[in-house]
Design an enzyme around this catalytic site. Structure first.
Site, PDB file in Angstrom:
ATOM      1  N   ASN A  62       0.837  -1.209   0.000  1.00 16.98           N
ATOM      2  CA  ASN A  62       0.000   0.000   0.000  1.00 16.98           C
ATOM      3  C   ASN A  62       0.869   1.255   0.000  1.00 16.98           C
ATOM      4  O   ASN A  62       1.938   1.297   0.622  1.00 16.98           O
ATOM      5  CB  ASN A  62      -1.022   0.005   1.147  1.00 16.98           C
ATOM      6  CG  ASN A  62      -0.442  -0.204   2.522  1.00 16.98           C
ATOM      7  OD1 ASN A  62       0.521  -0.940   2.706  1.00 16.98           O
ATOM      8  ND2 ASN A  62      -1.036   0.449   3.505  1.00 16.98           N
ATOM      9  N   GLU A  64       0.468   5.255   0.584  1.00 14.75           N
ATOM     10  CA  GLU A  64      -0.435   6.301   1.066  1.00 14.75           C
ATOM     11  C   GLU A  64      -0.007   7.676   0.563  1.00 14.75           C
ATOM     12  O   GLU A  64       1.044   7.831  -0.081  1.00 14.75           O
ATOM     13  CB  GLU A  64      -0.509   6.242   2.599  1.00 14.75           C
ATOM     14  CG  GLU A  64      -1.073   4.902   3.055  1.00 14.75           C
ATOM     15  CD  GLU A  64      -1.347   4.818   4.552  1.00 14.75           C
ATOM     16  OE1 GLU A  64      -0.894   5.689   5.312  1.00 14.75           O
ATOM     17  OE2 GLU A  64      -2.017   3.848   4.948  1.00 14.75           O
ATOM     18  N   CYS A  73      -4.278   0.822  -2.232  1.00  9.87           N
ATOM     19  CA  CYS A  73      -4.078  -0.437  -1.508  1.00  9.87           C
ATOM     20  C   CYS A  73      -3.029  -1.314  -2.204  1.00  9.87           C
ATOM     21  O   CYS A  73      -2.805  -1.205  -3.419  1.00  9.87           O
ATOM     22  CB  CYS A  73      -5.380  -1.227  -1.476  1.00  9.87           C
ATOM     23  SG  CYS A  73      -6.675  -0.515  -0.466  1.00  9.87           S
ATOM     24  N   GLU A  75      -3.217  -4.494  -2.925  1.00  7.44           N
ATOM     25  CA  GLU A  75      -3.763  -5.415  -3.924  1.00  7.44           C
ATOM     26  C   GLU A  75      -3.902  -4.733  -5.283  1.00  7.44           C
ATOM     27  O   GLU A  75      -3.604  -5.307  -6.327  1.00  7.44           O
ATOM     28  CB  GLU A  75      -5.142  -5.930  -3.471  1.00  7.44           C
ATOM     29  CG  GLU A  75      -5.113  -6.771  -2.209  1.00  7.44           C
ATOM     30  CD  GLU A  75      -5.237  -5.952  -0.923  1.00  7.44           C
ATOM     31  OE1 GLU A  75      -4.792  -4.785  -0.895  1.00  7.44           O
ATOM     32  OE2 GLU A  75      -5.766  -6.499   0.053  1.00  7.44           O
ATOM     33  N   CYS A 112     -10.105  -5.190   0.739  1.00  6.52           N
ATOM     34  CA  CYS A 112     -11.242  -4.265   0.900  1.00  6.52           C
ATOM     35  C   CYS A 112     -12.182  -4.377  -0.297  1.00  6.52           C
ATOM     36  O   CYS A 112     -11.855  -4.989  -1.321  1.00  6.52           O
ATOM     37  CB  CYS A 112     -10.745  -2.837   1.075  1.00  6.52           C
ATOM     38  SG  CYS A 112     -10.236  -2.047  -0.471  1.00  6.52           S
ATOM     39  N   CYS A 115     -10.812  -3.206  -3.668  1.00  2.84           N
ATOM     40  CA  CYS A 115      -9.842  -4.159  -4.240  1.00  2.84           C
ATOM     41  C   CYS A 115     -10.549  -5.390  -4.782  1.00  2.84           C
ATOM     42  O   CYS A 115     -10.175  -5.928  -5.824  1.00  2.84           O
ATOM     43  CB  CYS A 115      -8.798  -4.545  -3.202  1.00  2.84           C
ATOM     44  SG  CYS A 115      -7.630  -3.207  -2.884  1.00  2.84           S
TER      45      CYS A 115
HETATM   46  N1  THU Z   1      -5.242  -1.343   2.624  1.00  3.90           N
HETATM   47  C1  THU Z   1      -4.727  -2.183   1.687  1.00  3.90           C
HETATM   48  O1  THU Z   1      -3.600  -2.022   1.210  1.00  3.90           O
HETATM   49  N2  THU Z   1      -5.502  -3.223   1.290  1.00  3.90           N
HETATM   50  C2  THU Z   1      -6.754  -3.479   1.754  1.00  3.90           C
HETATM   51  O2  THU Z   1      -7.415  -4.368   1.253  1.00  3.90           O
HETATM   52  C3  THU Z   1      -7.276  -2.705   2.870  1.00  3.90           C
HETATM   53  C4  THU Z   1      -6.540  -1.482   3.211  1.00  3.90           C
HETATM   54  C5  THU Z   1      -4.430  -0.196   3.031  1.00  3.90           C
HETATM   55  C6  THU Z   1      -4.980   1.131   2.604  1.00  3.90           C
HETATM   56  C7  THU Z   1      -4.389   2.052   3.633  1.00  3.90           C
HETATM   57  O3  THU Z   1      -3.081   2.424   3.219  1.00  3.90           O
HETATM   58  C8  THU Z   1      -4.266   1.185   4.884  1.00  3.90           C
HETATM   59  O4  THU Z   1      -4.350  -0.150   4.427  1.00  3.90           O
HETATM   60  C9  THU Z   1      -5.343   1.439   5.924  1.00  3.90           C
HETATM   61  O5  THU Z   1      -6.603   1.391   5.376  1.00  3.90           O
END
Ligand code: THU
Length: 160
Positions: A62, A64, A73, A75, A112, A115
């Site tokens: 991920n 940010e 994310c 994925e 999530c 994704c």
């Molecule tokens: N995140 C992911 O990388 N994948 C997911 O399926 C859920 C959330 C990341 C997004 C963000 O950077 C952090 O996790 C918190 O939500």
């Protein structure tokens, strides 16, 4: 009125050590990818590894952003890289590991909703299921034989 029941079957392993060796190896790639996550805001880092039918392994973490919604994310980072680099390869398997810096993450962390939608696009197009394994930093591992099990009533190109 008619009732429709939607059922999904998932498989739970007590630990990563109980999964097939090939899965452990892919999860190890996800572990390494997670170390490259850029998650200064949520302190929640995620790593993903994809095994393709051309034997390539694609990883993502991920990423940010100070403008929160601009982040992505793990994925989707991985799957869009796959789409841009190996558009004709099929995805056989996906491994996901996630955890928080704030507290131990001992339960499996599923992808999530956004994704799942993104993965569905690739599963529908390649016309073969993507196996998905996901876990927290430690503990149980959940396996889904297909993205479809995680996203019933998918919205896809068939309705457009
Ligand atoms: N995140 C992911 O990388 N994948 C997911 O399926 C859920 C959330 C990341 C997004 C963000 O950077 C952090 O996790 C918190 O939500």
């Amino acid at each position: 009125m008619k009732e429709i029941k939607i059922e999904s079957t998932l498989y739970v392993y007590d630990s990563i050590n109980n999964t097939p060796v090939a899965v452990q190896q892919l999860m190890q790639k996800a572990v390494e990818a997670r170390l490259k996550a850029y998650a200064p805001y949520s302190k929640f880092s995620v790593g993903t590894a994809l095994l393709l039918d051309n034997d390539e392994i694609i990883t993502g973490s991920n990423q940010e952003n100070a403008s929160y919604p601009s982040g992505l994310c793990a994925e989707r980072t991985a799957i869009y890289y796959k789409g841009s680099q190996y558009p004709n390869a099929k995805i056989l398997r996906m491994a996901i590991i996630a955890g928080s810096e704030n507290n131990p993450t001992t339960t499996p962390i599923p992808p999530c909703g956004a994704c799942r939608q993104a993965i569905a696009e690739y599963e529908v197009n390649q016309n073969s299921p993507i196996e998905i394994y996901f876990m927290g930093e430690t503990g149980k591992v959940i396996k889904s034989n297909s993205l479809a099990n995680l996203l019933p009533l998918v919205f896809d190109k068939s309705v457009l």
